[in-house]
Design a protein around this motif. Structure first.
Motif, short mmCIF file in Angstrom:
data_model
loop_
_atom_site.label_atom_id
_atom_site.label_comp_id
_atom_site.label_asym_id
_atom_site.label_seq_id
_atom_site.Cartn_x
_atom_site.Cartn_y
_atom_site.Cartn_z
N LEU A 210 16.51 -56.87 59.12
CA LEU A 210 17.86 -57.34 58.90
C LEU A 210 18.14 -58.58 59.75
CD1 LEU A 210 20.67 -56.92 57.66
CD2 LEU A 210 21.15 -55.25 59.46
N TYR A 211 18.69 -59.61 59.10
CA TYR A 211 18.98 -60.87 59.78
C TYR A 211 20.34 -61.41 59.33
CZ TYR A 211 13.82 -60.87 60.03
OH TYR A 211 12.50 -60.53 60.22
N TRP A 212 21.01 -62.13 60.25
CA TRP A 212 22.09 -63.03 59.90
C TRP A 212 21.66 -64.42 60.32
CZ3 TRP A 212 25.99 -62.11 56.79
CH2 TRP A 212 26.45 -60.80 56.63
N GLY A 213 22.01 -65.43 59.52
CA GLY A 213 21.62 -66.79 59.86
C GLY A 213 22.68 -67.79 59.44
N ALA A 239 37.80 -59.05 56.70
CA ALA A 239 38.50 -59.83 57.72
C ALA A 239 37.56 -60.41 58.77
CB ALA A 239 39.56 -58.95 58.40
N HIS A 240 36.27 -60.50 58.43
CA HIS A 240 35.27 -61.15 59.29
C HIS A 240 34.98 -60.38 60.58
CE1 HIS A 240 36.64 -65.33 57.56
NE2 HIS A 240 36.55 -64.40 56.63
N GLU A 241 35.33 -59.12 60.67
CA GLU A 241 35.21 -58.42 61.94
C GLU A 241 33.88 -57.70 62.12
OE1 GLU A 241 38.54 -55.87 62.21
OE2 GLU A 241 40.00 -57.48 62.11
N GLY A 242 33.08 -57.59 61.11
CA GLY A 242 31.82 -56.89 61.28
C GLY A 242 31.16 -56.59 59.96
N PHE A 243 30.05 -55.88 60.01
CA PHE A 243 29.34 -55.53 58.79
C PHE A 243 28.93 -54.06 58.83
CE2 PHE A 243 26.19 -57.13 61.77
CZ PHE A 243 25.10 -56.28 61.63
N LEU A 244 28.67 -53.53 57.65
CA LEU A 244 28.39 -52.11 57.48
C LEU A 244 26.93 -51.91 57.10
CD1 LEU A 244 29.88 -49.27 57.31
CD2 LEU A 244 29.98 -49.69 54.84
N THR A 245 26.27 -50.92 57.75
CA THR A 245 24.89 -50.59 57.40
C THR A 245 24.75 -49.08 57.24
OG1 THR A 245 24.10 -50.26 59.69
CG2 THR A 245 24.04 -52.51 58.81
N ALA A 257 29.40 -55.30 65.06
CA ALA A 257 29.81 -56.68 65.30
C ALA A 257 28.70 -57.58 64.79
CB ALA A 257 30.06 -56.90 66.79
N LEU A 258 28.99 -58.87 64.66
CA LEU A 258 28.02 -59.78 64.07
C LEU A 258 26.72 -59.85 64.88
CD1 LEU A 258 27.66 -61.65 61.64
CD2 LEU A 258 28.44 -63.53 63.07
N ASP A 259 26.78 -59.58 66.19
CA ASP A 259 25.57 -59.61 67.01
C ASP A 259 24.78 -58.31 66.91
OD1 ASP A 259 27.08 -57.81 68.46
OD2 ASP A 259 27.13 -58.99 70.31
N ALA A 264 31.17 -48.47 65.53
CA ALA A 264 31.52 -47.11 65.11
C ALA A 264 30.33 -46.52 64.35
CB ALA A 264 32.77 -47.09 64.23
N GLU A 265 30.25 -45.19 64.35
CA GLU A 265 29.14 -44.52 63.68
C GLU A 265 29.61 -43.21 63.06
OE1 GLU A 265 25.17 -42.22 65.23
OE2 GLU A 265 25.38 -44.34 65.84
N ARG A 266 29.06 -42.91 61.89
CA ARG A 266 29.35 -41.63 61.24
C ARG A 266 28.02 -41.03 60.80
NH1 ARG A 266 32.23 -37.93 62.04
NH2 ARG A 266 33.77 -39.57 62.48
#
Length: 355
Positions: A210-213, A239-245, A257-259, A264-266
């Motif tokens: 997984l990467y962000w660039g 709202a640009h606050e994060g991503f879900l995996t 968060a983006l880094d 949070a976790e479920r």
């Protein structure tokens, strides 16, 4: 411990007869742009059909555009549409190609073959499809200037790369070697900021990369998030606050968060029923996740769950009034989501019932 939250009634907003549309909810055949229309990209025989989702549910059944496939025998890879809809880009087995609506090739970027047999010969026929199911993917940037492409590379130091191409002519602007790549397939996801791009590479039983660039001048600046341990990229917060995996085998959902920091976790739902590889943000405050679609041992069948987008606390299980959600769901980020009835050949759009 089993989770026993209340049911959340769903309200049917509309239904559209659309044969073969399951990829819209379970295979990434759906593309939305920051501030733009939501578009369905459906492969039909030797063509790619483009539908605008709102028009489709308003009664317009004819596709907005039809692009002939450059390699009709190639059934893998991904396609992406330019923001203005003037061209489509296709990820092939040996090339990335941009095609106009008239079928004309605008440009082609050649790369090594995704076929797994090293050094295998090619006949010279561009329509030749080599053995293997491995493939890359591509995505046009939200400003229409670049094409991000995950490609195979014939290089002694690395086998795959993340290339950024000029959308006007296919010229390579930048490249990031992917040293650990052994892809079975991949997909891209644009960040709502219109600048960053996400890449998720599936390697079968060997895990996920997984990467962000982002493109900084002539260089790709990338966040390597592979210390997050085999996580599939599902969606990005509106709202640009994060991503879900979701963990590779569905053990848990996480908000990051983006880094890559876990916010949070479920963990998997009670009685060891894993989360499916489908879901995302219904809106800025709500996540939808699914169970049962990929689990043969779930006696409850497929279920869709609404969770708080900041804490991932489960709010409830969706209760459908008439057309049950028997497969995965595709959240749209605007308070609605899609399901598909394979038996009836209909695409349904839903929201949570008020009150």
């Amino acid at each position: 411990m089993s989770i026993s939250p209340p049911s959340v009634p769903a309200r049917l907003l509309g239904s559209v007869p659309l044969a073969g549309a399951m990829p819209l909810v379970d295979d990434g055949a759906f593309e939305s742009r920051a501030g733009g229309a939501r578009r369905a990209l459906l492969f039909r025989g030797a063509d790619l059909e483009v539908h605008h989702l709102d028009e489709l549910f308003a009664g317009e059944r004819a596709p907005r555009a039809v692009f002939p496939l450059p390699w009709p025998g190639w059934t893998r890879g991904r396609a992406s549409l330019s923001p203005d809809g003037s061209f489509a880009v296709f990820s092939g087995q040996r090339a990335v190609r941009a095609v106009g609506a008239d079928g004309a090739t605008l440009w082609e970027y050649r790369h090594a073959c995704w076929g797994p047999l090293l050094g295998h010969p090619h006949t010279g026929d561009e329509q030749e499809v080599c053995a293997g199911f491995e493939h890359g993917s591509c995505r046009v940037s939200d400003d229409g200037r670049f094409v991000w492409a995950h490609v195979a590379v014939a290089d002694e130091e690395y086998d795959e790369a993340w290339a950024v191409l000029d959308a006007r002519d296919g010229r390579e602007v930048a490249r990031l070697p992917l040293d650990d790549g052994a892809a079975a397939g991949s997909h891209h996801l644009s960040h709502p900021d219109g600048v960053r791009m996400g890449l998720c590479v599936g390697m079968g039983q060997d895990g996920i990369l997984l990467y962000w660039g982002r493109l900084d001048g002539g260089k790709v600046t990338a966040w390597d998030l592979n210390d997050t341990a085999d996580r599939i990229l599902l969606d990005v917060h509106p709202a640009h606050e994060g991503f879900l995996t979701v963990e590779h085998y569905g053990a848990d959902l996480r908000l990051h968060a983006l880094d890559g920091t876990a916010l949070a976790e479920r963990e998997e739902r009670g009685e060891e029923v894993p989360w499916d590889c489908a879901g995302g943000f219904v809106d800025a405050g709500t996540v939808m996740a699914c169970t049962g679609h990929e689990c043969d041992e779930d006696d409850e069948g497929v279920r869709h769950w609404l969770l708080d987008a900041r804490t991932l606390e489960v709010r409830g299980s969706v209760a459908y009034p008439s057309h049950p959600g028997e497969g995965p769901a595709r959240p749209l980020g605007d308070g609605t989501w899609l399901t598909y009835d394979e038996e009836g050949g209909a695409l349904h759009r839903w929201s949570a019932a008020e009150g």
